[in-house]
Design a protein around this motif. Structure first.
Motif, short mmCIF file in Angstrom:
data_model
loop_
_atom_site.label_atom_id
_atom_site.label_comp_id
_atom_site.label_asym_id
_atom_site.label_seq_id
_atom_site.Cartn_x
_atom_site.Cartn_y
_atom_site.Cartn_z
N ILE A 148 7.16 4.62 7.12
CA ILE A 148 8.42 4.01 6.67
C ILE A 148 8.09 2.69 5.96
CG2 ILE A 148 10.67 3.09 7.36
CD1 ILE A 148 10.71 4.98 9.71
N SER A 149 8.58 2.57 4.72
CA SER A 149 8.35 1.33 3.97
C SER A 149 9.55 1.10 3.07
CB SER A 149 7.06 1.46 3.14
OG SER A 149 7.11 2.60 2.32
N ASP A 150 9.66 -0.11 2.51
CA ASP A 150 10.80 -0.34 1.61
C ASP A 150 10.35 -0.28 0.16
OD1 ASP A 150 10.22 -2.96 0.53
OD2 ASP A 150 10.99 -3.89 2.36
N SER A 151 11.35 -0.27 -0.73
CA SER A 151 11.08 0.00 -2.15
C SER A 151 10.30 -1.13 -2.83
CB SER A 151 12.40 0.23 -2.88
OG SER A 151 13.24 -0.91 -2.67
N GLY A 152 10.15 -2.27 -2.16
CA GLY A 152 9.41 -3.38 -2.77
C GLY A 152 7.93 -3.38 -2.42
N ILE A 153 7.52 -2.52 -1.49
CA ILE A 153 6.11 -2.49 -1.09
C ILE A 153 5.31 -1.82 -2.21
CG2 ILE A 153 4.45 -1.72 0.68
CD1 ILE A 153 6.77 -3.39 1.85
N PRO A 154 4.30 -2.49 -2.74
CA PRO A 154 3.52 -1.85 -3.81
C PRO A 154 2.99 -0.48 -3.35
CG PRO A 154 2.93 -4.17 -3.62
CD PRO A 154 3.82 -3.86 -2.46
N SER A 155 3.10 0.52 -4.23
CA SER A 155 2.75 1.89 -3.80
C SER A 155 1.27 2.04 -3.48
CB SER A 155 3.19 2.90 -4.85
OG SER A 155 2.64 2.53 -6.08
N ILE A 156 0.42 1.09 -3.95
CA ILE A 156 -1.01 1.21 -3.62
C ILE A 156 -1.22 1.27 -2.09
CG2 ILE A 156 -2.34 0.30 -5.59
CD1 ILE A 156 -2.06 -2.51 -4.29
N TYR A 157 -0.42 0.52 -1.34
CA TYR A 157 -0.63 0.50 0.12
C TYR A 157 -0.17 1.82 0.74
CZ TYR A 157 -1.03 -4.40 -1.15
OH TYR A 157 -1.39 -5.55 -1.76
N ARG A 158 0.97 2.31 0.24
CA ARG A 158 1.46 3.61 0.73
C ARG A 158 0.42 4.69 0.46
NH1 ARG A 158 6.80 2.25 -0.33
NH2 ARG A 158 6.47 2.43 -2.56
N ASP A 159 -0.08 4.69 -0.79
CA ASP A 159 -1.03 5.73 -1.20
C ASP A 159 -2.31 5.65 -0.38
OD1 ASP A 159 0.86 6.36 -3.05
OD2 ASP A 159 -0.18 5.48 -4.76
N LYS A 160 -2.77 4.41 -0.18
CA LYS A 160 -4.01 4.20 0.59
C LYS A 160 -3.87 4.81 2.00
CE LYS A 160 -5.91 0.16 0.06
NZ LYS A 160 -6.91 -0.88 -0.04
N ILE A 161 -2.75 4.56 2.63
CA ILE A 161 -2.56 5.04 4.01
C ILE A 161 -2.37 6.57 4.01
CG2 ILE A 161 -0.97 4.98 5.97
CD1 ILE A 161 -0.60 1.96 5.25
N ASN B 103 6.29 13.93 19.39
CA ASN B 103 4.85 13.66 19.28
C ASN B 103 4.49 12.88 18.02
OD1 ASN B 103 4.06 14.91 21.64
ND2 ASN B 103 4.25 16.93 20.68
N ALA B 104 5.45 12.71 17.15
CA ALA B 104 5.17 12.02 15.89
C ALA B 104 5.01 10.51 16.14
CB ALA B 104 6.30 12.26 14.91
N VAL B 105 4.34 9.85 15.21
CA VAL B 105 4.14 8.40 15.28
C VAL B 105 4.71 7.80 14.00
CG1 VAL B 105 2.43 6.54 15.35
CG2 VAL B 105 2.03 8.64 16.64
N ILE B 106 5.55 6.79 14.17
CA ILE B 106 6.09 6.07 13.00
C ILE B 106 5.10 4.97 12.61
CG2 ILE B 106 7.88 4.40 12.32
CD1 ILE B 106 9.94 6.19 13.68
N ILE B 107 4.90 4.80 11.32
CA ILE B 107 4.13 3.66 10.82
C ILE B 107 5.09 2.78 10.02
CG2 ILE B 107 2.23 2.87 9.35
CD1 ILE B 107 0.84 5.56 9.81
N ALA B 108 5.25 1.53 10.48
CA ALA B 108 6.11 0.57 9.75
C ALA B 108 5.22 -0.22 8.82
CB ALA B 108 6.79 -0.36 10.75
N LEU B 109 5.31 0.07 7.52
CA LEU B 109 4.47 -0.60 6.52
C LEU B 109 5.33 -1.55 5.70
CD1 LEU B 109 1.77 -0.75 4.78
CD2 LEU B 109 2.85 0.99 3.33
N GLY B 110 5.15 -2.84 5.88
CA GLY B 110 5.95 -3.77 5.08
C GLY B 110 6.16 -5.10 5.78
N GLY B 111 7.22 -5.78 5.39
CA GLY B 111 7.53 -7.09 5.96
C GLY B 111 8.34 -6.97 7.24
N GLY B 112 8.96 -8.07 7.62
CA GLY B 112 9.74 -8.09 8.85
C GLY B 112 10.94 -7.17 8.82
N VAL B 113 11.51 -6.97 7.65
CA VAL B 113 12.67 -6.07 7.56
C VAL B 113 12.23 -4.65 7.92
CG1 VAL B 113 14.26 -4.98 5.92
CG2 VAL B 113 14.03 -7.47 5.96
N THR B 114 11.14 -4.20 7.32
CA THR B 114 10.64 -2.85 7.62
C THR B 114 10.23 -2.74 9.09
OG1 THR B 114 9.85 -2.66 5.36
CG2 THR B 114 8.96 -1.10 6.95
#
Ligand code: NAD
Ligand code: GLY
Length: 334
Positions: free
Chosen positions: A38-51, A90-101
């Motif tokens: 889970i991330s917000d639309s301002g997070i650069p996609s490089i981090y999403r893609d990397k993970i 059994n799923a795990v959420i990953i919060a990728l981003g700032g305090g809002v995320t």
């Protein structure tokens, strides 16, 4: 690389801090597990893609950036998507981003199917030194910040200071407000190091020092009934200022910077604080008068048995929790 263990009454976890930590997450993820990123639309996609490139089964969910989306309606939309996509316990959420995320995704994790695990991967300075540690998760309702939430520790926190390279200057300063807050309430040496050095030149040790301070407060009072409230220095007025301007004018840390300055009555300490806040490009005042903020302040969670408290700084590096009505009645003439 630094590992800081957080002892929790609910479940212990470790904060891993290191440049490049996100380039090799094999130590921290389980092959074949279902992850929800889970991330917000301002997070650069490089981090999403990397993970995502390091996970076999991952469902990525992006919500619109901004404090106004740390809301019940966004929470509901995310939960609906989890249900539609058959995300199970059994799923795990990953919060990728700032305090809002972190706050929103963490609150989803704490309630979805009565609670599923989550990992915090904070990518703003504020989230790396503050919101990702301690398990506070929440959403806002209307103008009232964090009014629905819980204390739900993450499984792990992964802090990669390299993610700050893309963070805009205003958001770096926003995080500095919380770092300066730690110096003010708990560590005079940290305060003077922030004042005398350029923190951005070598930020990783500063992040670790802040996480160590947060650890102390969280371990002493995880449920936020006592000393943890010192972390709210500047927040009583800060939250009200954020809300008064409909979360449009100031970022959270900027409002806290004004709140910290405004609440102090000792002129010498106030001057020391404003010098450091200004060094990092933070605001120190706003023209709104206290009467206009009072209706918002009265709804603040920091009220207990109808008595609202605030945090005062008798000397830099120490704090006292006091009654807000006493502050109000002394305001004129100080
Ligand atoms: P934020 O989460 O809105 O992030 C700021 C902006 O930066 C967003 O637009 C985001 O998309 C963008 N961004 C994030 N990482 C980036 C990166 N690496 N590069 C470029 N852009 C990036 O704001 P914030 O200041 O991180 O967090 C504020 C929130 O944190 C508030 O809601 C506040 O109430 C909450 N908070 C919670 C706690 C807690 O203990 N849970 C403590 C302090 C603050
Ligand atoms: N207000 C930050 C915390 O208590 O974690």
């Amino acid at each position: 690389m630094k590992d800081i263990a957080i002892n929790s009454k609910i479940e212990n976890y470790v904060v891993h801090i290191g440049k490049g930590i996100l380039d090799d997450m094999s130590r921290f993820v389980v092959p074949n597990k279902q992850y929800v990123l889970i991330s917000d639309s301002g997070i650069p996609s490089i981090y999403r893609d990397k993970i995502m490139s390091q996970l076999k089964r991952v469902y990525s969910l992006v919500f619109p950036q901004g404090e106004q989306h740390k809301s019940l309606s966004e929470y509901e939309r995310i939960v609906e998507l989890l249900v539609e996509n058959n995300i199970d316990k059994n799923a795990v959420i990953i919060a990728l981003g700032g305090g809002v995320t972190g706050d929103l995704a963490g609150f989803v994790a704490s309630t979805y199917l009565r609670g599923i695990p989550y990992i915090q991967i904070p990518t703003t300075l504020l989230a790396q030194i503050d919101s990702s540690v301690g398990g506070k998760v929440a959403v806002n309702v209307g103008k009232t910040k964090n009014v629905i939430g819980s204390i739900y520790p993450p499984k792990i926190v992964l802090i990669d200071p390299n993610t700050l390279i893309t963070l805009p200057a205003r958001h770096m300063a926003n995080g500095m407000a919380e770092m300066i807050k730690y110096g003010m309430i708990a560590d005079e040496r940290l305060f003077s190091d922030i004042r005398d050095n350029q923190v951005y030149d070598d930020i990783e040790p500063f992040i670790s020092r802040c996480v160590e301070i947060k650890k102390r407060f969280v371990e002493a009072d995880e449920m936020d009934a006592d000393v943890r409230q010192a972390l709210n220095f500047g927040h009583t007025i800060g939250h009200a200022i954020e809300a008064y301007y409909n979360f449009d004018k100031y970022l959270h840390g900027e409002a806290v910077a004004i709140g910290m300055t405004r609440i102090l009555k000792n002129t010498a300490i106030k001057n020391e604080l404003t010098t450091v806040l200004k060094k990092y490009g933070l605001p120190t005042e706003d023209p709104v008068d206290i009467e206009r903020l009072l209706t918002i302040i009265e709804k603040d969670k920091k009220t207990r048995d109808g008595v609202l408290h605030y945090v005062d700084i008798p000397n830099i590096g120490t704090f006292e929790i006091k009654r807000f009505d006493h502050w109000l009645s002394n305001e004129e003439g100080d």
